[in-house]
Design an enzyme around this catalytic site. Structure first.
Site, mmCIF file in Angstrom:
data_model
loop_
_atom_site.group_PDB
_atom_site.id
_atom_site.type_symbol
_atom_site.label_atom_id
_atom_site.label_comp_id
_atom_site.label_asym_id
_atom_site.label_seq_id
_atom_site.Cartn_x
_atom_site.Cartn_y
_atom_site.Cartn_z
ATOM 1 N N LEU A 258 -5.097 -2.856 2.851
ATOM 2 C CA LEU A 258 -4.067 -3.099 1.846
ATOM 3 C C LEU A 258 -2.771 -3.306 2.613
ATOM 4 O O LEU A 258 -2.487 -2.566 3.563
ATOM 5 C CB LEU A 258 -3.901 -1.888 0.923
ATOM 6 C CG LEU A 258 -4.831 -1.738 -0.261
ATOM 7 C CD1 LEU A 258 -4.596 -0.388 -0.944
ATOM 8 C CD2 LEU A 258 -4.650 -2.860 -1.259
ATOM 9 N N ASP A 259 -1.974 -4.279 2.221
ATOM 10 C CA ASP A 259 -0.684 -4.488 2.872
ATOM 11 C C ASP A 259 0.186 -3.247 2.718
ATOM 12 O O ASP A 259 -0.009 -2.453 1.794
ATOM 13 C CB ASP A 259 0.023 -5.692 2.252
ATOM 14 C CG ASP A 259 -0.718 -6.991 2.517
ATOM 15 O OD1 ASP A 259 -1.195 -7.164 3.655
ATOM 16 O OD2 ASP A 259 -0.822 -7.811 1.599
#
Length: 178
Positions: free
Chosen positions: A41-42
């Site tokens: 996930l960023d």
């Protein structure tokens, strides 16, 4: 071993960071030794991150051929209309090619959601709304690019499920073995 972690906003989906100033990493959550993230996930996205010590399992969880849908709650700027939702459902043309069809629907703001730090900037004159979006791909920043392509820029992005695995009540930074 398979672990579900609620990755907080601003944390990286890796155990080390060499940037200056350093950002929080997975090393700060007391995870068991030997696990690594199955996917990512960023740093500006939140929610479910699966970790494992099993390479075969990690491949099954992340390879698009295994059809593990990823479901997100997305706070967007604007009020989605049926045409925008249909474009998301049909697939959106991005600069790296068309996306696969997605499941997309407008939903009420979740009443169980934790506050984000820092909070999403409130603007009195610009409405916002929530979408539930499920995709079968995992391109770089794909959900953000999809919503922007239909005129609904993403303000907040929370992954709530990967296949049958759900966030289900984990607070940011908490994890549990599955």
């Amino acid at each position: 071993m398979l672990i579900a972690l609620n990755k907080p906003y601003g944390a990286l989906s890796q155990f080390t960071d060499r940037s200056q100033p350093p950002k929080p990493t997975l090393a700060g959550f007391g995870l068991p030794a030997g696990v690594y993230a199955a996917g990512r996930l960023d740093h500006d996205s939140e929610g479910l991150l699966l970790l494992t010590d099993d390479g075969t399992l990690a491949h099954r969880l992340t390879d698009p051929r295994h059809k593990q849908a990823k479901t997100y709650l997305v706070q967007v700027e604007g009020a989605p209309d049926e045409a925008q939702l249909r474009r998301l459902r049909d697939g959106v043309e991005l600069n790296d090619g068309p996306t696969l069809p997605a499941q997309a629907r407008a939903v009420a703001a979740p009443d169980w959601l934790w506050p984000r730090d820092p909070p999403v900037r409130f603007r009195k004159t610009v409405p916002d709304a929530w979408l539930e979006l499920s995709i079968g791909e995992g391109r770089n920043r794909q959900v953000r690019r999809m919503t922007a392509a239909v005129g609904l820029p993403t303000l907040r992005l929370i992954r709530v499920a990967i296949g049958p695995h759900r966030l289900d009540g984990l607070a940011p930074g908490q994890w549990r073995a599955l």
